[in-house]
Design a protein around this motif. Structure first.
Motif, PDB file in Angstrom:
ATOM      1  N   MET A   1      51.718  95.901 107.485  1.00 22.77           N
ATOM      2  CA  MET A   1      50.747  96.155 106.420  1.00 22.77           C
ATOM      3  C   MET A   1      49.355  96.410 107.019  1.00 22.77           C
ATOM      4  N   ALA A   2      48.692  97.431 106.496  1.00 25.76           N
ATOM      5  CA  ALA A   2      47.346  97.757 107.001  1.00 25.76           C
ATOM      6  C   ALA A   2      46.373  96.634 106.680  1.00 25.76           C
ATOM      7  N   GLN A   3      45.434  96.479 107.586  1.00 28.71           N
ATOM      8  CA  GLN A   3      44.485  95.387 107.418  1.00 28.71           C
ATOM      9  C   GLN A   3      43.085  95.838 107.835  1.00 28.71           C
ATOM     10  N   ILE A   4      42.083  95.282 107.195  1.00 33.87           N
ATOM     11  CA  ILE A   4      40.714  95.592 107.602  1.00 33.87           C
ATOM     12  C   ILE A   4      40.161  94.393 108.355  1.00 33.87           C
ATOM     13  N   LYS A   5      39.799  94.647 109.604  1.00 27.75           N
ATOM     14  CA  LYS A   5      39.235  93.560 110.423  1.00 27.75           C
ATOM     15  C   LYS A   5      37.752  93.823 110.655  1.00 27.75           C
ATOM     16  N   ASN A   6      37.063  92.802 111.066  1.00 25.66           N
ATOM     17  CA  ASN A   6      35.625  92.985 111.290  1.00 25.66           C
ATOM     18  C   ASN A   6      35.157  92.127 112.475  1.00 25.66           C
TER      19      ASN A   6
ATOM     20  N   TYR B   1      39.328  87.897 103.096  1.00 19.35           N
ATOM     21  CA  TYR B   1      38.793  88.643 101.958  1.00 19.35           C
ATOM     22  C   TYR B   1      38.191  89.950 102.439  1.00 19.35           C
ATOM     23  N   VAL B   2      38.584  91.050 101.788  1.00 15.87           N
ATOM     24  CA  VAL B   2      38.034  92.361 102.136  1.00 15.87           C
ATOM     25  C   VAL B   2      36.856  92.623 101.195  1.00 15.87           C
ATOM     26  N   PRO B   3      35.652  92.785 101.754  1.00 11.66           N
ATOM     27  CA  PRO B   3      34.489  92.961 100.873  1.00 11.66           C
ATOM     28  C   PRO B   3      34.486  94.316 100.173  1.00 11.66           C
ATOM     29  N   SER B   4      33.707  94.399  99.121  1.00 14.31           N
ATOM     30  CA  SER B   4      33.555  95.681  98.417  1.00 14.31           C
ATOM     31  C   SER B   4      32.803  96.635  99.351  1.00 14.31           C
ATOM     32  N   LEU B   5      32.859  97.916  99.008  1.00 15.61           N
ATOM     33  CA  LEU B   5      32.177  98.927  99.827  1.00 15.61           C
ATOM     34  C   LEU B   5      30.678  98.633  99.879  1.00 15.61           C
ATOM     35  N   GLU B   6      30.133  98.198  98.737  1.00 13.82           N
ATOM     36  CA  GLU B   6      28.698  97.904  98.659  1.00 13.82           C
ATOM     37  C   GLU B   6      28.311  96.759  99.615  1.00 13.82           C
ATOM     38  N   LEU B   7      29.121  95.700  99.584  1.00 13.62           N
ATOM     39  CA  LEU B   7      28.816  94.556 100.457  1.00 13.62           C
ATOM     40  C   LEU B   7      29.020  94.922 101.927  1.00 13.62           C
TER      41      LEU B   7
ATOM     42  N   TYR C   1      28.608  97.851 103.245  1.00 12.88           N
ATOM     43  CA  TYR C   1      27.428  98.638 103.636  1.00 12.88           C
ATOM     44  C   TYR C   1      26.224  97.740 103.867  1.00 12.88           C
ATOM     45  N   ASN C   2      26.041  96.772 102.955  1.00 13.25           N
ATOM     46  CA  ASN C   2      24.900  95.854 103.089  1.00 13.25           C
ATOM     47  C   ASN C   2      24.956  95.081 104.402  1.00 13.25           C
ATOM     48  N   ILE C   3      26.157  94.611 104.747  1.00 18.31           N
ATOM     49  CA  ILE C   3      26.319  93.862 106.002  1.00 18.31           C
ATOM     50  C   ILE C   3      26.036  94.765 107.199  1.00 18.31           C
ATOM     51  N   SER C   4      26.595  95.984 107.159  1.00 16.44           N
ATOM     52  CA  SER C   4      26.376  96.931 108.261  1.00 16.44           C
ATOM     53  C   SER C   4      24.898  97.283 108.399  1.00 16.44           C
ATOM     54  N   LEU C   5      24.238  97.509 107.256  1.00 19.09           N
ATOM     55  CA  LEU C   5      22.802  97.832 107.275  1.00 19.09           C
ATOM     56  C   LEU C   5      21.999  96.677 107.845  1.00 19.09           C
ATOM     57  N   PHE C   6      22.401  95.485 107.503  1.00 13.79           N
ATOM     58  CA  PHE C   6      21.679  94.319 108.001  1.00 13.79           C
ATOM     59  C   PHE C   6      21.765  94.246 109.529  1.00 13.79           C
ATOM     60  N   PHE C   7      22.948  94.526 110.061  1.00 12.78           N
ATOM     61  CA  PHE C   7      23.117  94.489 111.522  1.00 12.78           C
ATOM     62  C   PHE C   7      22.672  95.794 112.204  1.00 12.78           C
ATOM     63  N   LYS C   8      22.192  96.741 111.398  1.00 12.76           N
ATOM     64  CA  LYS C   8      21.755  98.047 111.883  1.00 12.76           C
ATOM     65  C   LYS C   8      22.868  98.750 112.673  1.00 12.76           C
ATOM     66  N   LYS C   9      24.062  98.717 112.097  1.00  9.82           N
ATOM     67  CA  LYS C   9      25.229  99.354 112.730  1.00  9.82           C
ATOM     68  C   LYS C   9      25.869 100.291 111.717  1.00  9.82           C
ATOM     69  N   LYS C  10      26.742 101.173 112.202  1.00 12.20           N
ATOM     70  CA  LYS C  10      27.518 102.007 111.299  1.00 12.20           C
ATOM     71  C   LYS C  10      28.640 101.146 110.722  1.00 12.20           C
ATOM     72  N   ILE C  11      29.087 101.494 109.553  1.00 12.38           N
ATOM     73  CA  ILE C  11      30.092 100.658 108.874  1.00 12.38           C
ATOM     74  C   ILE C  11      31.375 100.534 109.722  1.00 12.38           C
ATOM     75  N   GLU C  12      31.728 101.639 110.434  1.00 12.99           N
ATOM     76  CA  GLU C  12      32.946 101.605 111.245  1.00 12.99           C
ATOM     77  C   GLU C  12      32.779 100.783 112.528  1.00 12.99           C
ATOM     78  N   GLU C  13      31.518 100.463 112.848  1.00 15.11           N
ATOM     79  CA  GLU C  13      31.276  99.602 114.014  1.00 15.11           C
ATOM     80  C   GLU C  13      31.430  98.123 113.644  1.00 15.11           C
ATOM     81  N   VAL C  14      31.321  97.857 112.356  1.00 13.27           N
ATOM     82  CA  VAL C  14      31.454  96.466 111.883  1.00 13.27           C
ATOM     83  C   VAL C  14      32.860  96.217 111.348  1.00 13.27           C
ATOM     84  N   PHE C  15      33.369  97.188 110.591  1.00 15.72           N
ATOM     85  CA  PHE C  15      34.701  97.044 109.993  1.00 15.72           C
ATOM     86  C   PHE C  15      35.676  98.035 110.614  1.00 15.72           C
ATOM     87  N   GLU C  16      36.895  97.573 110.783  1.00 12.45           N
ATOM     88  CA  GLU C  16      37.912  98.405 111.432  1.00 12.45           C
ATOM     89  C   GLU C  16      39.187  98.386 110.588  1.00 12.45           C
ATOM     90  N   TYR C  17      39.703  99.596 110.319  1.00 12.17           N
ATOM     91  CA  TYR C  17      40.935  99.710 109.535  1.00 12.17           C
ATOM     92  C   TYR C  17      42.126  99.822 110.480  1.00 12.17           C
TER      93      TYR C  17
END
Lengths: 66, 132
Positions: A1-6, A41-47, A49-65
């Motif tokens: 099963m696919a999973q989103i890791k961070n 728990y897999v966060p919503s797209l909005e959250l 993005y907020n986490i990635s923006l906070f760390f000043k990273k791209k979303i794919e650098e924080v979350f991995e599918y």
């Protein structure tokens, strides 16, 4: 099963932040940060993005599918 | 107010409510019980208003949604089956306590279904509509 890791835990450690501080910055509870870090728990797209923006990273650098 | 202080305040309000309502019940004082609940609700509202920490976020809403769905999926069939059992086992005895209880249960189940249906259609329209 696919999973989103961070790598929030690593990024948070690099900044020397607590889960509570991060939760406050992205307007969620500490429980949500704990659940996201443990990949329970897999966060919503909005959250995500907020986490990635906070760390000043791209979303794919924080979350991995996998 | 921090989350820690909020938890303490919530505990104190719950303790106040439990004490006052139990005194009201033992002294059969309806006015005391109603006013205690009213005061408790106002205090809770004021406390929640002063909390700076996030109390409800997307994960908590997600959990609440799943819990509500499970509660609905269990409550409605149980009430419906119980109401049928109570009504059909007392068919020749209409007006009896159990027969009336069966009718009440069936109305509660129908009310639940109606509320769920309205809420479902409202959210489907809100999120599923192709109108911008």
């Amino acid at each position: 099963m696919a999973q989103i890791k961070n790598n929030i835990k690593v990024l948070r450690a690099e900044k020397g932040m607590t889960q509570e501080e991060l939760a406050e910055k992205v307007n969620v509870t500490r429980q949500t940060i704990i659940a996201i870090e443990k990949n329970k728990y897999v966060p919503s797209l909005e959250l995500a993005y907020n986490i990635s923006l906070f760390f000043k990273k791209k979303i794919e650098e924080v979350f991995e599918y996998l | 107010m921090s989350y820690k202080n909020f938890k303490i305040a919530r505990l104190l309000i719950t303790f106040f409510l439990a004490m006052t309502v139990s005194i009201a019940v033992s002294t059969e004082n309806v006015l005391l019980a109603v006013s205690a609940i009213g005061i408790g609700m106002i205090l809770m509202f004021l406390v929640k208003k002063n909390v700076k920490a996030v109390l409800v976020d997307e994960m908590i809403k997600n959990i609440a949604g799943k819990s509500a769905l499970i509660t609905y999926s269990i409550t409605v069939p149980v009430l419906a089956v119980l109401s049928l059992i109570f009504m059909f086992s007392n068919l020749g005895n209409e007006g009896s306590y159990l027969y009336n209880l069966g009718i009440i249960f069936s109305y509660i189940a129908l009310f639940n279904m109606a509320v769920y249906s309205i809420a479902y259609h409202y959210y489907q329209k809100k999120y599923g509509s192709d109108k911008e």
